[in-house]
Design a protein around this motif. Structure first.
Motif, mmCIF file in Angstrom:
data_model
loop_
_atom_site.group_PDB
_atom_site.id
_atom_site.type_symbol
_atom_site.label_atom_id
_atom_site.label_comp_id
_atom_site.label_asym_id
_atom_site.label_seq_id
_atom_site.Cartn_x
_atom_site.Cartn_y
_atom_site.Cartn_z
ATOM 1 N N LEU A 257 -10.159 -0.194 6.926
ATOM 2 C CA LEU A 257 -10.592 1.089 6.351
ATOM 3 C C LEU A 257 -9.473 1.785 5.583
ATOM 4 O O LEU A 257 -9.714 2.518 4.619
ATOM 5 C CB LEU A 257 -11.087 2.024 7.461
ATOM 6 N N VAL A 258 -8.241 1.581 6.042
ATOM 7 C CA VAL A 258 -7.122 2.337 5.474
ATOM 8 C C VAL A 258 -6.416 1.573 4.342
ATOM 9 O O VAL A 258 -5.517 2.077 3.699
ATOM 10 C CB VAL A 258 -6.151 2.710 6.643
ATOM 11 N N LYS A 259 -6.937 0.365 4.107
ATOM 12 C CA LYS A 259 -6.316 -0.543 3.138
ATOM 13 C C LYS A 259 -6.045 0.085 1.768
ATOM 14 O O LYS A 259 -4.981 -0.087 1.185
ATOM 15 C CB LYS A 259 -7.259 -1.722 2.936
ATOM 16 N N LYS A 260 -7.027 0.831 1.256
ATOM 17 C CA LYS A 260 -6.912 1.406 -0.093
ATOM 18 C C LYS A 260 -5.756 2.397 -0.165
ATOM 19 O O LYS A 260 -4.941 2.363 -1.088
ATOM 20 C CB LYS A 260 -8.224 2.093 -0.489
ATOM 21 N N ASP A 261 -5.714 3.300 0.841
ATOM 22 C CA ASP A 261 -4.629 4.289 0.898
ATOM 23 C C ASP A 261 -3.280 3.593 1.036
ATOM 24 O O ASP A 261 -2.302 3.955 0.388
ATOM 25 C CB ASP A 261 -4.795 5.205 2.134
ATOM 26 N N PHE A 262 -3.255 2.584 1.893
ATOM 27 C CA PHE A 262 -2.017 1.849 2.159
ATOM 28 C C PHE A 262 -1.520 1.186 0.873
ATOM 29 O O PHE A 262 -0.355 1.304 0.511
ATOM 30 C CB PHE A 262 -2.277 0.807 3.253
ATOM 31 N N GLU A 263 -2.460 0.556 0.181
ATOM 32 C CA GLU A 263 -2.091 -0.138 -1.065
ATOM 33 C C GLU A 263 -1.543 0.859 -2.100
ATOM 34 O O GLU A 263 -0.504 0.625 -2.718
ATOM 35 C CB GLU A 263 -3.332 -0.855 -1.618
ATOM 36 N N GLY A 264 -2.252 1.976 -2.241
ATOM 37 C CA GLY A 264 -1.827 2.996 -3.213
ATOM 38 C C GLY A 264 -0.452 3.540 -2.862
ATOM 39 O O GLY A 264 0.410 3.710 -3.738
ATOM 40 N N LEU A 265 -0.251 3.797 -1.589
ATOM 41 C CA LEU A 265 1.028 4.363 -1.153
ATOM 42 C C LEU A 265 2.168 3.374 -1.385
ATOM 43 O O LEU A 265 3.211 3.735 -1.955
ATOM 44 C CB LEU A 265 0.947 4.735 0.338
ATOM 45 N N VAL A 266 1.975 2.131 -0.977
ATOM 46 C CA VAL A 266 3.070 1.159 -1.104
ATOM 47 C C VAL A 266 3.387 0.891 -2.583
ATOM 48 O O VAL A 266 4.546 0.800 -2.969
ATOM 49 C CB VAL A 266 2.762 -0.144 -0.327
ATOM 50 N N LYS A 267 2.345 0.850 -3.412
ATOM 51 C CA LYS A 267 2.594 0.652 -4.844
ATOM 52 C C LYS A 267 3.421 1.806 -5.406
ATOM 53 O O LYS A 267 4.345 1.613 -6.189
ATOM 54 C CB LYS A 267 1.277 0.529 -5.608
ATOM 55 N N LYS A 268 3.065 3.019 -4.995
ATOM 56 C CA LYS A 268 3.795 4.205 -5.476
ATOM 57 C C LYS A 268 5.252 4.165 -4.992
ATOM 58 O O LYS A 268 6.172 4.516 -5.728
ATOM 59 C CB LYS A 268 3.082 5.470 -4.967
ATOM 60 N N ILE A 269 5.434 3.742 -3.744
ATOM 61 C CA ILE A 269 6.798 3.642 -3.205
ATOM 62 C C ILE A 269 7.619 2.664 -4.055
ATOM 63 O O ILE A 269 8.774 2.937 -4.388
ATOM 64 C CB ILE A 269 6.766 3.167 -1.728
ATOM 65 N N ILE A 270 6.999 1.555 -4.416
ATOM 66 C CA ILE A 270 7.718 0.561 -5.232
ATOM 67 C C ILE A 270 8.085 1.182 -6.585
ATOM 68 O O ILE A 270 9.214 1.061 -7.070
ATOM 69 C CB ILE A 270 6.861 -0.714 -5.428
ATOM 70 N N GLU A 271 7.120 1.884 -7.178
ATOM 71 C CA GLU A 271 7.380 2.526 -8.479
ATOM 72 C C GLU A 271 8.565 3.480 -8.405
ATOM 73 O O GLU A 271 9.382 3.565 -9.303
ATOM 74 C CB GLU A 271 6.160 3.338 -8.928
ATOM 75 N N LEU A 272 8.613 4.273 -7.329
ATOM 76 C CA LEU A 272 9.651 5.316 -7.209
ATOM 77 C C LEU A 272 10.985 4.797 -6.698
ATOM 78 O O LEU A 272 11.979 5.521 -6.694
ATOM 79 C CB LEU A 272 9.156 6.431 -6.261
#
Ligand code: HPA
Length: 273
Positions: A257-272
């Protein structure tokens, strides 16, 4: 103290011949969060079963992978298939992925995991940034691995988990509109879940989440000089905090269920990063 260089020389030499690049950031994917590896560009995937001496997952059909991937111009090493003490492995085997990340010159490591929520304000589906990690249940193993005395002398351990890395994660969560929780991750060796009495004890001593991984990987990574951060997916109320019986099924379902949020967060972390 265990000499990882001599124990895992063959493993590393076999890997080093195949790598497409030296990664900058290592991401270890926790239970139910393995799909993230498919959400970024994979340059090369190496099956851990092809590497001599690499500890294999005991779960049938689940060979581990080291993915050399790219996202937002960052070079990544994504570890799919964690090695746990509860599978019967020694601590030196559990930290092989961290050892490899360090040998390949990764500067940062993001450890992710599934965890039970001990803090009564947490609910399944929350994501928690670790502000501290409790390895009291694993001190003997850590002493065997690195010697706690030498660990205390390390400057890097003063910034553990890394405050600058944690600040990047906080900013990424704000950017993505995710209400990131924060707290203490407490290690339980497993393989059984805790009893309600154990959860009460942990809660009294400051635990916010409990899980069966991460702490030894984090301490070893900090010892090797990497910047360390940990994000937990709270997959269930810890034992005794809800009438529902704990199960691996629930852990996997909430992670889904939390996969989408997790993916978005980790991608953003990589970007920053
Ligand atoms: N306890 C320990 N490990 C876990 C839990 C838990 O409740 N949930 C997911 N991993």
């Amino acid at each position: 103290m265990i000499n990882m260089n001599s124990q895992y020389r063959d493993t590393f030499e076999a890997l080093a011949k195949q790598i497409p690049f030296e990664p900058e950031i290592c991401i270890v994917l926790g239970s139910g969060l393995g799909d993230f590896a498919e959400k970024v560009e994979t340059v090369k995937s190496i099956s851990t079963s092809s590497l001599p001496n690499y500890p294999q997952s005991t779960v049938e059909g689940h060979s581990g992978f080291l993915h050399f991937s790219k996202y937002a111009d960052k070079k990544l090493l994504i570890i799919q298939g964690r090695i746990h003490l509860y599978e019967g492995y020694r601590i030196s085997q559990c930290v092989v992925p961290v050892f490899i990340a360090s040998k390949l010159n990764c500067k940062k490591i993001l450890l992710t995991n599934a965890a039970g929520g001990v803090n009564i304000n947490f609910k399944p589906g929350d994501l928690m940034l670790a502000t501290s990690l409790n390895g009291i249940n694993i001190q003997k193993e850590l002493t065997d691995l690195i010697g706690l005395a030498s660990l205390e002398q390390k400057n890097s351990i003063k910034d553990f988990p890394s405050e600058s890395f944690n600040n990047i994660i906080r900013k990424a969560a704000v950017d993505k509109g995710i209400r990131l929780k924060e707290g203490v991750y407490w290690y339980n060796k497993g393989p059984t879940y805790e009893t309600p009495a154990e959860i009460k004890y942990m809660g009294k001593f400051g635990a916010d989440a409990v899980g069966m991984s991460t702490v030894h990987e984090a301490i070893y990574a900090a010892y090797l000089g990497l910047s360390v951060a940990s994000i937990s997916c709270i997959t269930n109320y810890a034992a005794g905090l809800s009438p529902q019986k704990l199960s691996h099924q629930e852990v996997m379902e909430t992670a889904e269920l939390v996969k989408k949020d997790f993916e978005g967060l980790v991608k953003k972390i990589i970007e920053l990063s």
